[in-house]
Design a protein around this motif. Structure first.
Motif, short mmCIF file in Angstrom:
data_model
loop_
_atom_site.label_atom_id
_atom_site.label_comp_id
_atom_site.label_asym_id
_atom_site.label_seq_id
_atom_site.Cartn_x
_atom_site.Cartn_y
_atom_site.Cartn_z
N GLU A 56 71.46 34.60 60.60
CA GLU A 56 71.26 34.91 61.98
C GLU A 56 71.90 34.02 63.04
N ALA A 57 72.15 32.91 62.55
CA ALA A 57 72.91 32.01 63.21
C ALA A 57 74.43 32.51 63.58
N GLU A 58 75.05 33.06 62.51
CA GLU A 58 76.28 33.65 62.72
C GLU A 58 76.24 34.88 63.52
N GLU A 90 78.34 35.06 67.28
CA GLU A 90 79.09 36.26 67.46
C GLU A 90 78.90 36.94 68.76
N ALA A 91 77.74 36.94 68.96
CA ALA A 91 77.17 37.69 70.26
C ALA A 91 77.37 36.92 71.49
N LEU A 92 77.34 35.49 71.21
CA LEU A 92 77.57 34.88 72.46
C LEU A 92 78.98 34.85 72.86
N VAL A 93 79.88 34.87 71.94
CA VAL A 93 81.41 34.79 72.17
C VAL A 93 81.85 36.11 72.73
N PHE A 94 81.18 37.50 72.02
CA PHE A 94 81.34 38.53 72.64
C PHE A 94 80.94 38.90 74.09
N ALA A 95 80.04 38.25 74.64
CA ALA A 95 79.33 38.62 75.75
C ALA A 95 79.96 37.78 76.87
N ILE A 135 77.66 27.08 72.12
CA ILE A 135 76.95 27.97 70.87
C ILE A 135 75.87 27.33 70.16
N ALA A 136 76.52 25.75 70.01
CA ALA A 136 75.36 24.96 69.12
C ALA A 136 74.19 24.67 69.63
N ALA A 137 74.12 24.66 71.08
CA ALA A 137 72.76 24.61 71.59
C ALA A 137 71.79 25.77 71.45
#
Length: 233
Positions: A22-24, A28-33, A43-45
Motif C-alpha cells: 500500500e505504501a508503494e 507511485e500515485a503521489l509522483v504520478f499526480a 512522499i515520506a510524510a
C-alpha cells in the motif's frame, strides 16, 4: 510491524507486506499526480509509519526501468519521464524552451561545472564579456539561480544550477555531468585543447563554501534584482 535484528545489532522495523504494498501504491500515485518532481520528504510524510521511502522508490524505479515511462531520480526528488529511447515519438510542444545560443550554452556549462561562480569568473573563463540578456535567458528557462554572495570586495553574486536543470537534462545529481572523455566523444570539444585542460568534478550545490554567504531577499532588492518588498503596493 515486525522487529528484525540485523547482524550489526541494531533493530529495524519491517512492515507487513500488505502495508508495504500500500505504501508503494501511495508513493507511485503521489509522483504520478504531480507535474513537478516530488521530494522524498513529501512522499515520506504521506506513507504509513515505518515505511522506508528510499527503498520503496528504488523498487518502483526498477519496476519502471523497462517501460515506456521511467521513474527517475533528481537529487532527492522523483518524477515520471518518457523513456529516453522513445523520446522521438513524443511530439515537441510549441511552448518548448527556445534553443539556446552558443553563448548561453557556454555560460550554462560554466555555471554547471564551476558553481558557485560569479559573473566576473564566468567572463574570465570564457575570455569575453557576458551580457545580462544571456543570464536572463537561463534564468527564464529555470536552469540557473542566484545562489549566494562571495565574501570578497563588492560581495558579488554567485550563480548555481537548479533542480529543473538536472531534471531537463536527465541527471540525478551534478556528479552525473559528462566528463572530459564523454564531451570529446560527443564532439563538444575539439581535439586541439590545452594539455592541462581539465573539467572540474562538480560538488553538491546545496552547501555554501567558506567564502560564500546565502543570498537573501534583501540582497536581491539591494542589487535591483527584485522590486522592494513592502510599501503601499
Amino acid at each position: 510491524m515486525v522487529e528484525n535484528e540485523e547482524d550489526g545489532g541494531s533493530a529495524q522495523m519491517t512492515l507487513d507486506p500488505r502495508i508495504e504494498l500500500e505504501a508503494e501504491r501511495i508513493a507511485e500515485a503521489l509522483v504520478f499526480a504531480s507535474a513537478q518532481p516530488v521530494s522524498e520528504g513529501y512522499i515520506a510524510a504521506r506513507l504509513p509509519q515505518g515505511a522506508d521511502v528510499r527503498r520503496i522508490m528504488m523498487r518502483l524505479k526498477s519496476i519502471y526501468a523497462g517501460r515506456g515511462v521511467n521513474l527517475v531520480q533528481v537529487a532527492d526528488y522523483w518524477a515520471f519521464r518518457t523513456a529516453a529511447d522513445l523520446s522521438f515519438v513524443v511530439q515537441a510542444d510549441e511552448n518548448e524552451v527556445r534553443k539556446l545560443s552558443r553563448a548561453a550554452l557556454e555560460v550554462l556549462a560554466i555555471i554547471a561545472y564551476h558553481q558557485p561562480v560569479t559573473r566576473a569568473e564566468i567572463e574570465d573563463i570564457r575570455g569575453v564579456q557576458t551580457s545580462k540578456g544571456t543570464l536572463d535567458v537561463l534564468m527564464e528557462a529555470g536552469w540557473i539561480r542566484f545562489r549566494g554572495r562571495r565574501r570578497t570586495p563588492g560581495r558579488p553574486v554567485t550563480f548555481g544550477s537548479t533542480r529543473d536543470f538536472l531534471d531537463h537534462f536527465g541527471l540525478e545529481e551534478l556528479r552525473d555531468l559528462p566528463g572530459l572523455e564523454e564531451l570529446k566523444g560527443a564532439g563538444l570539444l575539439s581535439g586541439r585543447i590545452p594539455a592541462n585542460f581539465q573539467i572540474p568534478v562538480p560538488l553538491g550545490d546545496d552547501g555554501f563554501g567558506d567564502d560564500e554567504d546565502p543570498i537573501t531577499q534583501l540582497d536581491l532588492e539591494e542589487l535591483g534584482l527584485l522590486p522592494p518588498s513592502g510599501g503601499d503596493g
